[in-house]
Design a protein around this motif. Sequence first.
Motif, short mmCIF file in Angstrom:
data_model
loop_
_atom_site.label_atom_id
_atom_site.label_comp_id
_atom_site.label_asym_id
_atom_site.label_seq_id
_atom_site.Cartn_x
_atom_site.Cartn_y
_atom_site.Cartn_z
N ALA A 167 0.82 -1.21 0.00
CA ALA A 167 0.00 0.00 0.00
C ALA A 167 0.85 1.26 0.00
CB ALA A 167 -0.92 0.01 1.22
N ALA A 168 2.05 1.17 0.55
CA ALA A 168 2.92 2.34 0.66
C ALA A 168 3.86 2.48 -0.53
CB ALA A 168 3.72 2.26 1.96
N THR A 169 3.68 1.67 -1.57
CA THR A 169 4.56 1.71 -2.73
C THR A 169 3.73 1.97 -3.99
OG1 THR A 169 5.95 0.08 -1.63
CG2 THR A 169 6.41 0.49 -3.94
N PRO A 170 3.44 3.23 -4.30
CA PRO A 170 2.65 3.52 -5.50
C PRO A 170 3.48 3.30 -6.76
CG PRO A 170 3.30 5.55 -4.43
CD PRO A 170 3.77 4.43 -3.55
N ALA A 171 2.79 2.95 -7.84
CA ALA A 171 3.48 2.68 -9.11
C ALA A 171 2.62 3.13 -10.27
CB ALA A 171 3.78 1.19 -9.22
N ASP A 172 3.29 3.47 -11.37
CA ASP A 172 2.62 3.75 -12.64
C ASP A 172 2.95 2.61 -13.58
OD1 ASP A 172 1.79 6.21 -11.65
OD2 ASP A 172 3.48 7.29 -12.53
N VAL A 173 1.96 2.14 -14.33
CA VAL A 173 2.17 1.08 -15.30
C VAL A 173 1.72 1.60 -16.66
CG1 VAL A 173 1.66 -1.30 -15.94
CG2 VAL A 173 1.73 -0.66 -13.53
N PRO A 200 3.67 -0.19 -27.50
CA PRO A 200 3.43 -1.23 -28.51
C PRO A 200 4.31 -2.47 -28.34
CG PRO A 200 3.54 0.93 -29.55
CD PRO A 200 3.91 1.12 -28.10
N GLY A 201 5.53 -2.31 -27.84
CA GLY A 201 6.41 -3.47 -27.72
C GLY A 201 6.77 -3.86 -26.31
N SER A 202 6.20 -3.17 -25.28
CA SER A 202 6.60 -3.49 -23.91
C SER A 202 5.61 -2.93 -22.90
CB SER A 202 7.99 -2.91 -23.62
OG SER A 202 7.93 -1.49 -23.69
N TYR A 203 5.79 -3.40 -21.67
CA TYR A 203 5.11 -2.84 -20.51
C TYR A 203 6.17 -2.16 -19.66
CZ TYR A 203 1.34 -6.00 -21.80
OH TYR A 203 0.36 -6.65 -22.49
N VAL A 204 5.85 -0.98 -19.11
CA VAL A 204 6.82 -0.23 -18.32
C VAL A 204 6.21 0.07 -16.95
CG1 VAL A 204 8.19 1.88 -18.17
CG2 VAL A 204 7.83 0.79 -20.39
N PHE A 205 6.94 -0.29 -15.89
CA PHE A 205 6.53 -0.06 -14.51
C PHE A 205 7.45 1.01 -13.94
CE2 PHE A 205 5.57 -4.32 -15.77
CZ PHE A 205 4.31 -4.56 -15.27
N LEU A 221 12.72 4.13 -10.31
CA LEU A 221 12.98 2.80 -10.85
C LEU A 221 12.06 2.57 -12.04
CD1 LEU A 221 14.30 -0.05 -10.61
CD2 LEU A 221 12.33 -0.68 -9.22
N THR A 222 12.65 2.18 -13.16
CA THR A 222 11.88 1.87 -14.36
C THR A 222 12.17 0.43 -14.74
OG1 THR A 222 12.08 4.16 -15.09
CG2 THR A 222 11.41 2.55 -16.74
N VAL A 223 11.13 -0.41 -14.70
CA VAL A 223 11.25 -1.81 -15.09
C VAL A 223 10.50 -1.99 -16.40
CG1 VAL A 223 10.78 -4.20 -14.43
CG2 VAL A 223 11.36 -2.52 -12.68
N THR A 224 11.21 -2.49 -17.41
CA THR A 224 10.63 -2.69 -18.73
C THR A 224 10.52 -4.18 -19.01
OG1 THR A 224 11.64 -0.62 -19.46
CG2 THR A 224 10.85 -2.11 -21.17
N VAL A 225 9.32 -4.62 -19.36
CA VAL A 225 9.07 -6.01 -19.71
C VAL A 225 8.65 -6.05 -21.17
CG1 VAL A 225 7.72 -8.08 -19.19
CG2 VAL A 225 8.29 -6.48 -17.36
#
Length: 161
Positions: A51-57, A61-66, A138-142
């Motif tokens: 709950a204390a860790t908000p994120a944008d997702v 077209p070629g990936s998901y980015v968190f 932090l940017t995580v790309t899948v």
Amino acid sequence: MDLRLMGLDAPLLHTLHHMLNDNDDGATDAAKTAGGGGPTRTYVRDARAMAATPADVKEHPGSYVFVIDMPGLKSGDIKVQVEEDNVLNISGERRREEEEGAKYVRMERRIGKFMRKFVLPENADTDKISAVCQDGVLTVTVAKLPPPEPKKPRTIEVKIA
């Protein structure tokens, strides 16, 4: 310490006593909640951390980015894992900086564990994940798997008998 010896036998105090003392006896989480029916200490800790860790997702077209804000953390304090082949788990811990001879007058910055779990879609390529932490973000790309090619119709030759 048994609270009944002090003349305190209220159900609330019994529950608090159970939560504070009895959960540290080495029993499993399932055994700890067998009698109480309440959430385990691990569940509560993880729920608070999530709950204390908000994120944008974002979906490209070629990936998901968190994207998650992590100010003041080093890369060694952050863990990015894939669990069960489709759950992205981002976790870590922010520790208090201790200085010799100094005491805190006010503490407003959050310290402690943080965690977020994301169920990845079927078209996520879990072998192509990258994580970069820059300027406290932090940017995580899948990467996405390429879409399956449509099956071509198969022609069957008709024989005359």
